[in-house]
Every structure is written in structure tokens, then in C-alpha cells.
Design a protein around this motif. Structure first.
Motif, mmCIF file in Angstrom:
data_model
loop_
_atom_site.group_PDB
_atom_site.id
_atom_site.type_symbol
_atom_site.label_atom_id
_atom_site.label_comp_id
_atom_site.label_asym_id
_atom_site.label_seq_id
_atom_site.Cartn_x
_atom_site.Cartn_y
_atom_site.Cartn_z
ATOM 1 N N ASP A 524 9.143 37.488 18.004
ATOM 2 C CA ASP A 524 8.770 36.765 19.231
ATOM 3 C C ASP A 524 9.973 36.565 20.151
ATOM 4 O O ASP A 524 10.205 35.493 20.723
ATOM 5 C CB ASP A 524 8.154 35.403 18.887
ATOM 6 N N GLN A 526 13.186 36.528 19.373
ATOM 7 C CA GLN A 526 14.392 35.988 18.733
ATOM 8 C C GLN A 526 14.967 37.017 17.760
ATOM 9 O O GLN A 526 14.243 37.589 16.951
ATOM 10 C CB GLN A 526 14.057 34.702 17.955
ATOM 11 N N GLN A 565 11.983 27.442 16.684
ATOM 12 C CA GLN A 565 12.343 28.130 17.926
ATOM 13 C C GLN A 565 11.130 28.772 18.598
ATOM 14 O O GLN A 565 10.991 28.731 19.826
ATOM 15 C CB GLN A 565 13.407 29.201 17.644
ATOM 16 N N ILE A 566 10.251 29.369 17.784
ATOM 17 C CA ILE A 566 9.096 30.074 18.361
ATOM 18 C C ILE A 566 7.822 29.234 18.279
ATOM 19 O O ILE A 566 6.754 29.686 18.709
ATOM 20 C CB ILE A 566 8.885 31.429 17.663
ATOM 21 N N VAL A 574 2.943 36.431 14.388
ATOM 22 C CA VAL A 574 4.148 36.681 15.187
ATOM 23 C C VAL A 574 4.270 38.167 15.467
ATOM 24 O O VAL A 574 3.731 39.008 14.735
ATOM 25 C CB VAL A 574 5.413 36.189 14.452
#
Length: 797
Positions: A524, A526, A565-566, A574
Motif C-alpha cells: 500500500d 510503504q 501506517q496503512i 493490501v
């Protein structure tokens, strides 16, 4: 004129009132010298530890940044094989927004070179530079060097001295591709990049003749280039590195011999343990402050109770409640200020000791600077806490009436129920008298109880940390995501890895073999370091704490750092990108580890093959039983050496990499235990001395009717045993059950959510028994003062 005289009289009265308060405070201090000294020592130790911890926490980041600036080290570096370099790489770095300076330099690359480091052999990637090259970024600045050195000398990072056990002139051997290269340590240099053994790569420098000779001896595959960059904002170094790999994604993924390093990543790994140790010192300092506050509450209550008649006299001759209260506050504030200031001054002396720990962990010389903010916070925190507790404890002075005070504080009657009547209770006389003493001093015993609980917990916490880092390292190593195999076997790209795995699995003494690779993917958006294997259920380090590891080709587990984070969790989908191919995966688990700042994930071999159909893997984890790692490595090299890139002795690597943590944690453990002993001794000394003074007549009478000094000493010591046993039991239990949760909180910023350190029960019990025996022994020794009490001395006083 009369108004001026009146005003001057009021001023003199105010000044006289202040002088009275100061004199009364000083008189109280002189009256209780031993108690004042004990409290002074507690506050001094608390301020010392608190200030050291705060200075390290507030200065370590700026220290790292200033070192990078001082050494003119790069903020980001991209390393690659010479054959893979393209001019567009250098142009991208040079033209990148915020880059103030960049440089491209040749180097020699040794993948998985071996050399002795500390007490074991370390296998790591080595980058060697030409020491005679004139470079703008990361120039060679030797902090120690031989007076004369020649072409066979080598220059190594400062961590080789602080942690590796090397001195100038020592023999140094690098083993690479089964060949030994021998040198002499000609000097040590500081570097913020590639200077420690916990980053997977270290850099050395050779004089030009040796450098050229080594380059000729090695194959062209060892030739490489390094692109270095300095930014105006070094916090953007990670973004620069990530954007570089994003820009040249396709070529980099096809060729695995391009990798990068940034100063934010290095700083995060290097300062993690330093910040943890500093936080432990701050936490222990707060415990000592709490001990000091409990002592102050005891001292104030005791001084009011014992000096109630004096308070009555003072009030009767004109002292106001406010003046008496102010004198008590001034007394303890004065002690707090003196203790804090001297403790802070001493903290700068002891910082040299802690600075050596920082140098061991970072490979950089710690330069102590003045920390006014940390100093002021330490003084303010300690003094404010003392002020509040003194004020709350001494406020009852206002309620004491002069008449009641002159009667010894008895207003009507104040007789407690006899909980242990001697004529009815069962047990030995000494034991019953000791229990009566315990019950009669409930408030005093509550103070001792809380102090013993806090100190026992702190000691158990430190002992458990040391045991898991120095003795049984399994749980500590698991935090880094290292699979506890014995040997890594790295396979050449053109070899059938499944067939070789089957052959190695059939070798004698091999318990099992697993494929386990680590690659870089995008989840995603990252960039994430991703483990790849075909059987997660065969791995022995399960880093997933919620859900499970992936089983099928459409499943993935992610760390809690990536999850936050996501904003995705178990059950969510994802997008994973690898080599310009993208596929959707179902999140089946949330994991944790310290390595790579927690940016990790896990896919199955079938899962990664959805993105690259010909992916086979390159690293085998071999688990042994009944053979030494060195003997197995020798055997596998003899049988399958033509198919291997190299081997790594994992046990030796772990021993080498954790050695510096062992020394640092041991130093903190000794500090905590030494202060625990000091506090237990001083608290019991203070309490027992006060008890003996208060019960002097009682002990004299008991001696007159036939009790010996030793009997009375045992009686006093036994009276404290229930409190000490209870405190040690509760503190030990808290340490047993809450050490892991507390450590998880302290390490949460590094990616740890749950911790499973081994709580070694024998160690905990031994520590608790030690504190208990210490308490009893100190009680007996301090009680020796009873020997001076005689019937004659009481009659002649």
C-alpha cells in the motif's frame, strides 16, 4: 514621621519572623543529623540518575546529528556493483531537492566476510575504501593511529576498540571466499555510517598500495561504487533513499546487488538501546524520589509526634502555626535543593562512565555538553515533589492546640487496643513482643513496605533484563526477528535450491532445513522488508502476536508498525508490489520486531511467485544437533562449495552483535543493585535508630529484668521481618508478572508490542532472598546500639 516609624517596625517584625523561621529550620536539621544525611543522600542519588537519564535522552539525537556534521559523513548512501552503475543514478542524487553535496567513489565489496570481533567470529558485509583518496564526504579522520604505518596496515571504525577488543598494532585477519587477508591495525576512525556491527555492513580503509593489491586479487564482482549525499535536512535521508529505489525500481529489483543506507535508519538502531538504558535510569530515579518522599512524610509525622510538646511551647511563646509550618517546609526544601544541586554536579562526573557505554554502543566518542534544561527539570521536579509532600504532611501542625500539645498531644485519651495480649497469645515471648512492635508501628512499617516493594521490583526488572541479554538470549534475539537456526547457507542464483535443500537435509547431524529469504516490497505504498518461506509453521521464532502467519499464496502478515501506517488489520486486503507487478493479499496476522524499525511483513513462497514466477529463493536456514557450527560449515563447503555464495555461523554472529548490549545492561544492573543496597541500609538505619531513641526507657527496663542485648536485637530484627517478607514477596511478584509489559512499553517506539522475556524463577527467588537477608542483617547490625543502653545511664540522665 510616625507612619515611617510604624512602617519600619513592621519591616523589622517581618525580618525577625523570617530569621525565626530560618533559625528554627536550622535547629531541626541539627537535631536530626542522621535523618538529614539519609534524606540528602537519597535526593542526591535521585537527582544524579534523573539528570543523567534526561541529558542522554535530550542530547543523544543532537549528538548523532552533530557528529555527522563534524565528520562530514553522508546522510544517505547507495551502494552497488560496478557493473550495475548507471550515470542516471548519480544525476538523480545530485539533482534531488535538498541535496547540498554528493560524491561517487569506488570501493571493494566483500559479501559475508569473516573476522574476529569481541569474543567471537563475525560474518558481515564489508566495504573497503582507498584511504588515500581525496574525498569531500566522509574524509578519513583518524582519532588514534600508529606513529608510523605502512601499506599492510588497515584503518577500522572506533567500535573495534570500544567493543571489538582491538588495540593499535594488533593483528587483523579478514576471511573472504575461503582466503585470508592479513593486516595490522594502523588506526581507528569515527563514522556514523557503517561503523558498528549491528547494521549488516562495516567499512574499512586501506592505504592505496594495499587497496590496489586487494582489488587485483579479487574478482571484478567485488568492484563497486558508492554514491554519497548530504542534505540540508538530514531527516529527509530516508525519503531520498526510498525515492531513489522507487525511481529505478525495475532495474534495482532485477539486480539485487544495489542497496542503500540512511542516517535516520542508523540513528534509530544505534540510539535504541541507549535510550532504553537512559529511560531505565530515569524510571529508577523516580523510584528513589518516591522513596525520598515517603521518608519525608515519615520524618514530618515523626517529628510532629515526638516534638508535639515543643510545638506547644513554641506556640505558647508566640510562634504562629504558619511560622512552624514554614520552618518545616524550609528544612526539607533546603535539603532537597542541596541534594539536587550536588547530585546534578556529580552527574557530570558520572557521565564519563555512561559516555563510555554510549561509545561502546555507537562507535562514537561521546562529548559531554552542558544541559541546562535537563538540570532545571531535575531540580524543579525533585524540589516541587518535596514541597508538596512536606506541605501535605505538616499541615496538621495548624490543628495542634498549645494546651493539648503541652499535654503530650493527648486531648482525651488515645489508647489503642491490645491486639496481642501476652497472657493469651501463643508463641515464644520474643516473637510475640516483636509482633506487638510491628503492629504498634503500622505507619512506619507501611513506609518500609512500599520502599521494599519498589526496590525489589526495580531489582527484578534489571535482573530479568540482564538474564535475557547475557545468559539466555533467545527472547532478546527473537525481538530482532532472527530465526534461531545455527547456520545460514547462501545459494548461487543458478542452483536448484529445492534439490540442494534436500541434499543438505540428509547430511549427518542436520535436524532440519528451511528456506527463508528477505526481500524488499511495497505494501500500500510503504516500502517494507518482507520474509519469504514455504513453511512458516516450521520456523521456531513466531513473531506474530495477533492472528497467524500466512499459509496460502494469497495471504500475508504485517507488523503493527506497517498496520498503523496503512490503517489495515487482520482480515483486510493490501496491495503488494514487487518488480513492477502488483497483487492483492489478505492480512492474516500482525507481527512485531525491532529490526528495520518494525517495517516488516511475511509472504509464502507461492505468494511471491504470483509477482515473480521464477522466484526460487537464495538462503537456507540449517538447524543442527550434535555437531559444532564450524565443523558443519567445513563439511558443507567440502561437499557443496561450488553451489554456495557463502555460509554464516549465526550463533557466532549473535554472540558478537549482542556483546555490547550485555556490557551496557550489566552496568545498569550493577547501578540498580548498588543503590538498592544503599537505600535498604539507610532506611533501616534511620527507622531503627529512631525506634531505639523513642523506646530507650522501655529497652532499659527490659534489660533490667534480664533481657540480653542479643535477645533485644533479635526482637527488633524479627519485628521488621513480616514487613520485609511482604515487601519482597509483592515486589518480586510484580517484577515476575509486569517486567515484560513494562519493557514492551519502553520498546514500543522500536516496533515491540508484546514481550516474552524469560522470567528465570531461580534468579528472581535468589534476588528476593538476598534482599530479605540484607534487611535482617542490617537490622541486627543497627540494633547493636542497644548495647549502649544501661539501667545506670537511664537513672543518671
Amino acid at each position: 514621621m510616625s507612619s515611617a516609624i510604624k512602617s519600619s517596625k513592621i519591616s523589622l517584625q517581618k525580618w525577625g519572623g523570617k530569621v525565626k523561621i530560618i533559625n528554627l529550620a536550622m535547629a531541626n536539621i541539627r537535631k536530626s543529623k542522621s535523618a538529614t544525611f539519609s534524606l540528602f543522600i537519597f535526593i542526591l542519588v535521585a537527582a544524579l540518575l534523573l539528570n543523567i537519564g534526561l541529558m542522554v535522552i535530550t542530547q543523544i539525537n543532537t549528538f548523532f546529528e552533530s557528529k555527522a556534521e563534524q565528520l562530514k559523513d553522508p546522510h544517505a548512501i547507495i551502494m552497488m556493483d560496478y557493473a550495475n552503475y548507471h550515470s542516471s543514478y548519480g544525476e538523480f542524487i545530485t539533482k534531488y531537492p535538498g541535496v547540498t553535496e554528493s560524491e561517487t567513489e569506488e570501493m571493494i565489496r566483500m559479501n559475508m566476510a569473516k573476522f574476529n570481533f569481541g569474543n567471537s567470529e563475525l560474518s558481515t558485509n564489508v566495504i573497503i575504501f582507498n584511504a588515500d583518496t581525496k574525498r569531500r564526504i566522509g574524509p578519513l579522520n583518524l582519532i588514534e593511529k600508529l606513529n608510523t604505518y605502512g601499506s599492510h596496515d588497515i584503518f577500522v571504525p572506533y567500535s573495534f576498540k570500544t567493543n571489538g577488543g582491538y588495540q593499535l598494532g594488533d593483528h587483523f585477519t579478514i576471511t573472504y571466499q575461503d582466503k585470508e587477508y592479513e593486516y595490522r591495525i594502523g588506526g581507528f576512525f569515527e563514522t556514523t555510517m557503517m561503523g558498528t556491527n549491528n547494521m549488516g555492513v562495516m567499512k574499512f580503509m586501506l592505504p592505496e598500495p594495499s587497496y590496489l593489491k586487494l582489488a587485483d586479487e579479487l574478482s571484478t564482482q567485488s568492484e563497486g561504487l558508492v554514491i554519497s549525499a548530504i542534505l540540508d535536512d538530514q531527516t529527509q535521508s530516508s525519503t531520498l533513499k526510498n525515492n531513489f529505489f522507487k525511481e529505478f525500481h525495475q532495474s534495482i529489483e532485477v539486480n539485487a546487488n544495489i542497496w542503500g543506507l540512511d542516517i535516520e535508519q542508523v540513528k534509530s538502531v544505534t540510539t535504541l538501546t541507549i535510550n532504553l538504558l537512559a529511560t531505565i535510569l530515569v524510571a529508577f530515579a523516580i523510584i528513589i524520589v518516591l522513596v525520598s518522599l515517603i521518608v519525608i512524610k515519615f520524618r514530618v509525622a515523626n517529628s510532629i509526634e515526638d516534638g508535639v510538646e515543643n510545638i506547644g511551647v513554641l506556640k505558647a511563646i508566640g510562634y504562629t502555626s504558619r511560622q512552624i509550618l514554614s520552618s518545616m517546609i524550609l528544612q526539607f526544601i533546603f535539603i532537597a535543593l542541596c541534594g539536587s544541586v550536588i547530585g546534578i554536579a556529580l552527574s557530570y562526573v558520572f557521565m564519563s562512565f555512561f559516555g563510555s557505554i554510549i561509545s561502546t554502543l555507537s562507535g562514537l566518542i561521546w562529548t559531554q555538553t552542558f544541559g541546562p534544561m535537563a538540570n532545571l527539570i531535575s531540580i524543579f521536579f525533585v524540589t516541587l515533589a518535596v514541597l508538596i509532600v512536606t506541605l501535605l504532611s505538616a499541615f496538621r501542625v495548624k490543628k495542634i492546640l498549645p494546651v493539648a500539645a503541652l499535654r503530650g498531644g493527648i486531648q482525651t485519651h488515645n489508647f489503642r487496643k491490645n491486639r496481642v495480649p501476652l497472657e493469651k497469645a501463643r508463641g515464644g515471648l520474643h516473637f510475640l513482643l516483636a509482633i506487638k512492635s510491628t503492629l504498634a508501628n503500622a505507619k512506619q512499617n507501611m513506609m518500609i513496605l512500599f520502599i521494599i516493594i519498589a526496590l525489589t521490583f526495580a531489582s527484578v526488572f534489571s535482573a530479568v533484563s540482564y538474564y535475557n541479554i547475557a545468559s539466555d538470549k533467545t527472547a532478546f534475539v527473537d525481538l530482532f526477528g532472527v530465526e534461531p537456526a545455527n547456520v545460514y547457507v547462501i545459494i548461487k542464483s543458478d542452483v536448484d535450491i529445492r534439490e540442494l535443500l534436500s541434499h543438505i537435509e540428509q547430511m549427518e547431524y542436520v535436524r532440519k532445513v528451511n528456506l527463508l529469504d528477505k526481500i524488499q516490497t511495497k505494501i500500500d505504498g510503504q516500502i517494507v522488508y518482507t520474509n519469504v518461506t514455504n513453511h512458516y509453521d516450521q520456523l521456531e521464532n513466531n513473531i506474530v502476536y495477533e492472528g497467524r502467519q500466512p499459509k496460502y499464496e494469497n495471504e500475508i502478515s504485517i507488523s503493527w508498525v506497517v498496520s498503523s501506517q496503512i490503517n489495515k488489520g487482520v482480515g483486510d486486503t493490501v496491495e503488494v508490489e514487487f518488480e513492477n507487478e502488483t497483487a492483492s493479499f489478505l492480512v492474516t496476522g500482525i507481527s512485531q520486531l525491532i529490526h528495520h524499525s518494525g517495517q516488516v511483513a511475511a509472504l509464502t513462497l507461492e505468494g511471491i511467485q504470483q509477482l515473480q514466477t521464477n522466484y526460487k529463493g537464495s538462503t537456507l536456514n540449517v538447524y543442527l544437533d550434535g555437531i559444532s557450527n564450524k565443523d558443519f560449515i567445513k563439511n558443507v563447503q567440502e561437499q557443496y562449495g561450488d553451489y554456495l555464495v557463502g555460509t554464516v555461523d549465526i550463533d557466532e554472529n549473535i554472540e558478537s552483535e549482542t556483546g555490547m548490549y550485555t556490557d551496557a545492561v550489566f552496568a545498569v544492573l550493577l547501578t540498580v543493585l548498588a543503590i538498592t543496597v544503599l537505600v535498604v541500609v539507610m532506611i533501616l538505619y534511620l527507622v531503627i535508630k529512631t525506634m531505639i531513641i523513642k523506646r530507650k526507657k522501655e529497652f532499659g527496663v527490659m534489660k533490667a529484668i534480664g533481657y540480653s542485648t542479643m535477645q533485644l536485637m533479635h526482637q527488633i530484627a524479627i519485628s521488621f521481618l513480616p514487613v520485609i517478607i511482604t515487601g519482597v514477596t509483592i515486589g518480586g511478584a510484580l517484577g515476575y508478572f509486569f517486567t515484560n509489559p513494562m519493557l514492551a512499553v519502553l520498546l514500543s517506539s522500536a516496533g515491540v508490542k508484546r514481550l516474552d522475556f524469560t522470567i528465570h524463577l531461580p534468579t528472581v527467588l535468589l534476588l528476593c532472598i538476598g534482599i530479605l537477608l540484607l534487611g535482617y542483617l542490617v537490622s541486627m547490625l543497627v540494633s547493636l546500639k542497644i548495647k549502649k543502653i544501661t539501667v545506670h545511664s537511664l537513672m543518671t540522665e
